[in-house]
Write an enzyme that holds these catalytic residues in place. Structure first.
Site, PDB file in Angstrom:
ATOM      1  N   TYR A 112     -23.057  -3.442 -24.067  1.00  0.00           N
ATOM      2  CA  TYR A 112     -24.403  -3.943 -23.825  1.00  0.00           C
ATOM      3  C   TYR A 112     -24.910  -3.692 -22.412  1.00  0.00           C
ATOM      4  O   TYR A 112     -25.886  -2.985 -22.207  1.00  0.00           O
ATOM      5  CB  TYR A 112     -24.454  -5.455 -24.122  1.00  0.00           C
ATOM      6  N   SER A 559     -24.172  -3.751 -41.532  1.00  0.00           N
ATOM      7  CA  SER A 559     -23.762  -5.127 -41.310  1.00  0.00           C
ATOM      8  C   SER A 559     -24.226  -6.029 -42.440  1.00  0.00           C
ATOM      9  O   SER A 559     -25.362  -5.933 -42.879  1.00  0.00           O
ATOM     10  CB  SER A 559     -24.368  -5.620 -39.997  1.00  0.00           C
TER      11      SER A 559
END
Length: 631
Positions: A112, A559
């Site tokens: 990130y 996901s």
């Protein structure tokens, strides 16, 4: 979901995590947070040989035989007794002893904070809620007031540490992510970002930010005695905000947060040189969360509505619509459109999808049950409008961010489907895992469209461990490849196809179980690589091998984010020629989103969404047409 970043991160061995796979249902039991955390096991470092063997098995269906032979030799060399692999493994095991979680900080940084693409589309997932019918701005504000009260109700459980502990397969889950999402914000840097959690301050924040027509306001949501404002009081405060932000010609300062991270980092340093700007930015960063009161979008047909809503949650529609009505660095932003288009977007660094969706489930339930009760009118302070001094340089930064946002908006190809033929009920009736069933349908859909198997990322939760984030379920396996190739082969009997499907589903189930127990390969390989970098050693050849880069080029980034609410999460692809797929299997239907990039000629979100629908139906038909007695 994620949440999810292989585009430029192949070199770091990274990919964006999207969310949690729930192999079994999560149950919640009330318990004190810190005492509970202490009892959680630490994330293990898997055995080196196990990871090397499983790595080669994962490569088998996606790498050409000649290339694979070369990789086999590199892997053998890497795991030789007394060799480089063993040295790095010992280093990792030492790190695991010294830290609460050997992976979590590395993961936060590499997945990130060091990732420099915009958070919009490339990292931050959106969530689309069921359409609401507002006839006017009053309806929008009434709903916003209930939603705010619902989030504060959830916050009370976090503050009192009475948030029910979640369980997965009888094992307690780490609850840390719930304590990271409120009053937190990403802060841009010119080389890497940071995340600030103001909930940890001595005096934690008591305000939220509300943005309307690109104008930001501070709204105090607690009385001086620490009691939250009532729904009625919040509504009146929102009305004041609405009436003092009617001009639509303001500079969209929030759009700066959508730019490439290095550009935004530079613009940020310039922006906060001014004292007023610095205080305004700080008020947004410290706020508990942000409410975006959006302008209505052009009306969409009923079948296009979920797709339109998804892009609205992900990017706001572009600079002429609602993209400036955001602060994309804020962890939680709830979006409420005047036209009833509602949902949220979250910045992925502090948390995965499931804690976010659990919060959302609570809030949606709260809004259904909460009535507007007339409260005795105590005079409340006028919400403070945040001022920004826009210099010519800042104006240029805003223009650049607008242009880049509009390019991203045009490039995103998105399709949301509500698959109504069946939900998790059908796979369950066949004694099959609904998640594995959907993943095999995705494999089949991709194979039919692209005539090959591809590296596939499915996010698995490591929350059984202290500070656990995610690992990768590799949905493409030797067994899934055999099934997808056999499915449309006229020379194969149905009985054989069913056997291959069952075997593929069992293999997926086994990999999922292995991943949630901390025994998958991807984070372990990343750890070994980062250990080598930390040791200032030469990077082992295994990590410079083309097979490793190819294995991390996730053409399918997927996901499962299950929710009680009839919602769907969405996110962008992680490679230029890939798809981002998120799904919420309800009892008798499945909500799923598919994203791709228009700039890639080989991918098409609508075609992929249709191929997935066809694959699900064909697999059901296959199972129904094959008599059980013959199997």
């Amino acid at each position: 979901m994620l949440g999810t970043v292989a585009r430029t991160m192949v070199k770091a061995g990274m990919v964006k995590p999207s969310s949690l796979v729930k192999p079994v249902s999560v149950t919640r039991i009330a318990g004190r947070y810190l005492a509970h955390q202490e009892g959680l096991p630490k994330l293990p470092v898997p055995p080196l040989q196990q990871t090397c063997d499983r790595y080669l098995a994962v490569l088998d269906p996606i790498i050409e035989p000649e290339e694979l032979n070369h990789t086999r030799k590199l892997v053998e060399e890497f795991q030789k007794p007394g060799g480089v692999g063993e040295r790095l493994q010992k280093g990792l095991e030492g790190r695991a002893k010294k830290t609460e979680n050997w992976l979590s900080d590395w993961w936060l940084q590499t997945a990130y904070l060091e990732y420099r693409m915009p958070v919009v589309i490339y990292s931050s997932p959106g969530v689309v809620l069921p359409r609401l019918e507002f006839s006017d701005s009053q309806g929008q504000m009434r709903y916003a007031a209930k939603l705010i009260a619902g989030v504060l109700d959830f916050k009370t459980m976090i503050d009192n540490e009475t948030l029910p502990v979640e369980y997965l397969g009888g094992k307690q889950l780490c609850m840390n992510q719930y304590y990271q999402v409120l009053s937190s914000c990403r802060i841009p840097g010119t080389k890497r970002d940071t995340v600030a959690n103001y909930a940890l301050d001595k005096k934690s924040p008591t305000h939220i930010t509300v943005v309307h027509n690109f104008q930001f306001f501070v709204l105090d949501v607690y009385n001086s005695d620490g009691i939250p404002l009532t729904v009625d009081q919040i509504y009146f405060q929102l009305e004041k905000i609405w009436n003092s932000s009617l001009e639509t010609n303001k500079e969209p300062i929030g759009i700066l947060t959508s730019n490439h991270r290095n550009s935004w980092g530079k613009a940020y340093n310039n922006l906060i040189k001014d004292k007023t700007n610095k205080e305004s930015v700080r008020a947004i960063q410290e706020s508990i969360f942000t409410i975006c009161l959006d302008a209505p979008m052009p009306r969409a047909s009923d079948d296009m509505y979920p797709t339109r809503a998804a892009v609205q949650m992900l990017h706001g529609g572009g600079s002429r619509w609602n993209s400036g009505n955001r602060w994309f660095d804020k962890t939680l932003q709830f979006i409420i459109g005047e036209d009833g288009m509602c949902g949220m977007i979250y910045e992925h660094a502090p948390a995965e999808g499931p804690p976010i969706v659990a919060l959302l489930d609570h809030v949606v339930e709260y809004t259904k049950n909460s009535e507007m009760v007339r409260t005795p009118m105590v005079p409340l302070r006028m919400p403070q409008k945040l001022c920004f001094n826009i210099t010519p340089e800042i104006k240029n930064d805003i223009e650049e961010a607008k242009q880049n946002m509009n390019i991203m908006v045009h490039d995103l190809d998105m399709k949301v489907n509500v698959f109504s033929h069946f939900g998790k009920n059908f796979p369950k009736s066949q004694k099959m895992s609904p998640d594995a069933f959907i993943q095999m349908a995705l494999q089949l859909a991709y194979y039919r469209m692209h005539k090959r198997c591809c590296p596939t990322y499915e996010s698995a939760s490591l929350r059984m461990f202290r500070l656990g984030r995610t690992d990768t379920i590799r949905s493409t396996s030797i067994d899934s490849a055999r099934f997808t190739k056999a499915m449309d082969d006229p020379t194969k009997q149905n009985i054989e196809k069913v056997r291959l499907l069952e075997k593929a589903i069992k293999a997926h189930r086994a990999y999922t179980d292995m991943a949630v127990q901390g025994q998958a390969i991807d984070r372990h390989l990343l750890g070994l690589k980062l250990q080598a970098i930390e040791d200032l050693a030469a990077l082992p050849e295994i990590f410079m091998d083309t097979s490793y880069a190819e294995a991390l080029h996730y053409n399918l980034s997927t996901s499962q984010v299950p929710a009680k609410t009839d919602c769907v999460m969405c996110f962008g692809p992680v490679v230029p020629d890939g798809y981002g797929v998120c799904y919420n299997p309800m009892e008798s239907h499945i909500n799923y989103s598919v994203s791709a990039f228009n700039s890639c000629e080989d991918t098409n979100a609508s075609q992929m969404a249709q191929a997935l629908e066809d694959a699900l139906i064909d697999m059901k038909t296959l199972l129904e047409q094959t008599p059980k007695s013959k199997l």
